[in-house]
Design a protein around this motif. Structure first.
Motif, PDB file in Angstrom:
ATOM      1  N   GLU A  82       0.825  -1.205   0.000  1.00 20.85           N
ATOM      2  CA  GLU A  82       0.000   0.000   0.000  1.00 20.85           C
ATOM      3  C   GLU A  82       0.862   1.258   0.000  1.00 20.85           C
ATOM      4  O   GLU A  82       0.570   2.239  -0.700  1.00 20.85           O
ATOM      5  N   ALA A  83       1.942   1.249   0.778  1.00 21.08           N
ATOM      6  CA  ALA A  83       2.847   2.400   0.783  1.00 21.08           C
ATOM      7  C   ALA A  83       3.455   2.607  -0.597  1.00 21.08           C
ATOM      8  O   ALA A  83       3.576   3.747  -1.080  1.00 21.08           O
ATOM      9  N   LYS A  84       3.820   1.533  -1.270  1.00 22.99           N
ATOM     10  CA  LYS A  84       4.399   1.644  -2.608  1.00 22.99           C
ATOM     11  C   LYS A  84       3.399   2.232  -3.592  1.00 22.99           C
ATOM     12  O   LYS A  84       3.764   3.047  -4.453  1.00 22.99           O
ATOM     13  N   ARG A  85       2.152   1.834  -3.490  1.00 23.36           N
ATOM     14  CA  ARG A  85       1.132   2.390  -4.386  1.00 23.36           C
ATOM     15  C   ARG A  85       0.930   3.876  -4.148  1.00 23.36           C
ATOM     16  O   ARG A  85       0.772   4.657  -5.091  1.00 23.36           O
ATOM     17  N   LEU A 206      12.134   6.536  -5.284  1.00 23.44           N
ATOM     18  CA  LEU A 206      10.861   6.075  -4.723  1.00 23.44           C
ATOM     19  C   LEU A 206      11.192   4.996  -3.701  1.00 23.44           C
ATOM     20  O   LEU A 206      11.660   3.914  -4.059  1.00 23.44           O
ATOM     21  N   ALA A 207      10.956   5.262  -2.426  1.00 22.36           N
ATOM     22  CA  ALA A 207      11.357   4.311  -1.383  1.00 22.36           C
ATOM     23  C   ALA A 207      10.472   4.478  -0.162  1.00 22.36           C
ATOM     24  O   ALA A 207      10.354   5.595   0.373  1.00 22.36           O
ATOM     25  N   ASP A 208       9.858   3.372   0.293  1.00 21.62           N
ATOM     26  CA  ASP A 208       9.089   3.451   1.531  1.00 21.62           C
ATOM     27  C   ASP A 208      10.044   3.625   2.705  1.00 21.62           C
ATOM     28  O   ASP A 208      11.247   3.363   2.599  1.00 21.62           O
ATOM     29  N   SER A 209       9.519   4.092   3.815  1.00 23.51           N
ATOM     30  CA  SER A 209      10.353   4.525   4.935  1.00 23.51           C
ATOM     31  C   SER A 209      11.170   3.398   5.552  1.00 23.51           C
ATOM     32  O   SER A 209      12.166   3.662   6.242  1.00 23.51           O
ATOM     33  N   ARG A 210      10.789   2.126   5.336  1.00 20.50           N
ATOM     34  CA  ARG A 210      11.596   1.005   5.834  1.00 20.50           C
ATOM     35  C   ARG A 210      13.022   1.075   5.330  1.00 20.50           C
ATOM     36  O   ARG A 210      13.958   0.609   5.991  1.00 20.50           O
ATOM     37  N   THR A 228      15.038  14.372  -5.407  1.00 22.72           N
ATOM     38  CA  THR A 228      13.810  14.202  -4.626  1.00 22.72           C
ATOM     39  C   THR A 228      13.688  12.764  -4.148  1.00 22.72           C
ATOM     40  O   THR A 228      14.011  11.826  -4.883  1.00 22.72           O
ATOM     41  N   LEU A 229      13.219  12.597  -2.916  1.00 26.79           N
ATOM     42  CA  LEU A 229      12.819  11.299  -2.396  1.00 26.79           C
ATOM     43  C   LEU A 229      11.320  11.334  -2.162  1.00 26.79           C
ATOM     44  O   LEU A 229      10.816  12.226  -1.467  1.00 26.79           O
ATOM     45  N   VAL A 230      10.609  10.376  -2.730  1.00 27.27           N
ATOM     46  CA  VAL A 230       9.179  10.220  -2.467  1.00 27.27           C
ATOM     47  C   VAL A 230       9.026   9.020  -1.547  1.00 27.27           C
ATOM     48  O   VAL A 230       9.457   7.909  -1.884  1.00 27.27           O
ATOM     49  N   THR A 231       8.429   9.241  -0.381  1.00 29.35           N
ATOM     50  CA  THR A 231       8.310   8.173   0.610  1.00 29.35           C
ATOM     51  C   THR A 231       6.962   8.265   1.300  1.00 29.35           C
ATOM     52  O   THR A 231       6.094   9.056   0.912  1.00 29.35           O
ATOM     53  N   ASP A 232       6.768   7.439   2.352  1.00 34.50           N
ATOM     54  CA  ASP A 232       5.489   7.414   3.060  1.00 34.50           C
ATOM     55  C   ASP A 232       5.576   8.191   4.366  1.00 34.50           C
ATOM     56  O   ASP A 232       6.652   8.652   4.767  1.00 34.50           O
ATOM     57  N   THR A 249      15.107  16.930  -1.549  1.00 37.22           N
ATOM     58  CA  THR A 249      13.722  17.330  -1.328  1.00 37.22           C
ATOM     59  C   THR A 249      12.903  16.089  -0.981  1.00 37.22           C
ATOM     60  O   THR A 249      12.942  15.102  -1.709  1.00 37.22           O
ATOM     61  N   VAL A 250      12.176  16.138   0.133  1.00 35.70           N
ATOM     62  CA  VAL A 250      11.382  14.995   0.587  1.00 35.70           C
ATOM     63  C   VAL A 250       9.902  15.286   0.330  1.00 35.70           C
ATOM     64  O   VAL A 250       9.384  16.311   0.762  1.00 35.70           O
ATOM     65  N   ARG A 251       9.257  14.361  -0.373  1.00 38.40           N
ATOM     66  CA  ARG A 251       7.807  14.468  -0.603  1.00 38.40           C
ATOM     67  C   ARG A 251       7.148  13.239   0.018  1.00 38.40           C
ATOM     68  O   ARG A 251       7.616  12.118  -0.155  1.00 38.40           O
ATOM     69  N   ILE A 252       6.044  13.490   0.731  1.00 34.39           N
ATOM     70  CA  ILE A 252       5.387  12.444   1.510  1.00 34.39           C
ATOM     71  C   ILE A 252       4.047  12.091   0.898  1.00 34.39           C
ATOM     72  O   ILE A 252       3.210  12.953   0.639  1.00 34.39           O
ATOM     73  N   ALA A 253       3.856  10.782   0.634  1.00 30.60           N
ATOM     74  CA  ALA A 253       2.556  10.260   0.236  1.00 30.60           C
ATOM     75  C   ALA A 253       1.927   9.645   1.473  1.00 30.60           C
ATOM     76  O   ALA A 253       2.384   8.629   1.976  1.00 30.60           O
ATOM     77  N   SER A 254       0.910  10.304   2.025  1.00 30.93           N
ATOM     78  CA  SER A 254       0.352   9.864   3.295  1.00 30.93           C
ATOM     79  C   SER A 254      -0.697   8.796   3.107  1.00 30.93           C
ATOM     80  O   SER A 254      -1.319   8.665   2.055  1.00 30.93           O
ATOM     81  N   ALA A 255      -0.929   8.026   4.167  1.00 28.42           N
ATOM     82  CA  ALA A 255      -1.922   6.961   4.133  1.00 28.42           C
ATOM     83  C   ALA A 255      -3.323   7.500   3.964  1.00 28.42           C
ATOM     84  O   ALA A 255      -4.209   6.812   3.446  1.00 28.42           O
TER      85      ALA A 255
END
Length: 260
Positions: A82-85, A206-210, A228-232, A249-255
């Motif tokens: 889900e985080a990856k999506r 593109l990397a989840d926070s793990r 840029t890093l896109v993470t959760d 630059t950090v961009r957050i895709a929230s749940a």
């Protein structure tokens, strides 16, 4: 064998490897899939390993020596789905119609490629799973890397051919992230990442926070190369500061679906 005996055997197995599937454990232990799933639930509840889709994973994907395993693609794709999506959905908003982009191999990048399948863009990839998907479902202009197929880690790569593509953005995943940069165990991935990083204006990870808690032996790119890093939204404050101090630059895709 008793329930506790089977569960000890599963935990011991994960000391030497990062993942075991339900089917494999069923065959190894000589029990039903339902019994294996109950054992996995108990181990997960005890905090000795982590229940994941299709099986069970060692905690943090790390070995006893503290160095991460490079999970096979088929195993890694079922972790943090889900985080990856969510990450892929946010990354897709960074692509404009008419763009030329490079999408590297890896499970999070696969989700991005699937979201870009019908966009009016030019897409270059070395990911065999993504090529197979786009050949059946996509309408974007697709350029496929030349060379040999390396079934693990699932990419196409040539040791001699130059990359015949230049892009505005290079999207890639990573096995781990640390102060040293992007970390990989597989030497071929390191070489591929370095080569493709020279063919784009911007590098987007593109990397989840793990991935901030996983350490691998090779530095693929220093943080200074990452735009840029896109993470959760599970990214810790300390990791966010480390990345921002390095100029990332950090961009957050929230749940919740809110994109930042």
């Amino acid at each position: 064998m008793s329930d506790s005996g089977r569960q000890r055997q599963i935990v011991e197995l994960l000391r030497d490897r990062p993942f075991a599937s339900v089917r494999e454990l069923q065959e190894r232990l000589g029990v039903s899939a339902a019994t294996v799933r109950r054992d996995i639930d108990k181990i997960d509840e005890a905090g000795e390993a982590r229940k994941v889709y299709g099986g069970i994973s060692a905690l943090d994907g790390a070995s006893q020596a503290g160095v991460a395993y490079a999970r096979p693609y088929d195993e890694n794709r079922d972790l943090a789905v889900e985080a990856k999506r969510q990450i892929a959905a946010l990354a897709a908003t960074m692509v404009r119609d008419g763009d030329a982009v490079i999408v590297h191999g890896g499970s999070t990048c696969f989700h991005l490629g699937a979201k870009l399948a019908d966009r009016n863009i030019r897409l270059y990839t070395n990911s065999m799973p993504l090529v197979a998907y786009l050949s059946d479902h996509g309408h974007c202009s697709l350029t496929i890397a030349g060379g040999e197929l390396h079934r693990e880690p699932g990419i196409i790569h040539s040791l001699t051919q130059a990359v015949p593509f230049y892009a505005s953005k290079f999207f890639l995943g990573t096995q781990g992230i640390g102060q040293e940069g992007l970390l990989e165990s597989h030497p071929l991935l390191v070489r591929s990442i370095v080569e493709l990083s020279l063919c784009a204006d911007q590098i987007v990870v593109l990397a989840d926070s793990r991935k901030l808690s996983i350490h691998a032996r090779n530095v693929a790119l220093p943080l200074s190369r990452i735009g840029t890093l896109v993470t959760d939204d599970a990214l810790s404050d300390a990791d966010a500061r480390m990345l921002e101090d390095a100029g990332v630059t950090v961009r957050i895709a929230s749940a919740s679906g809110a994109l930042q």
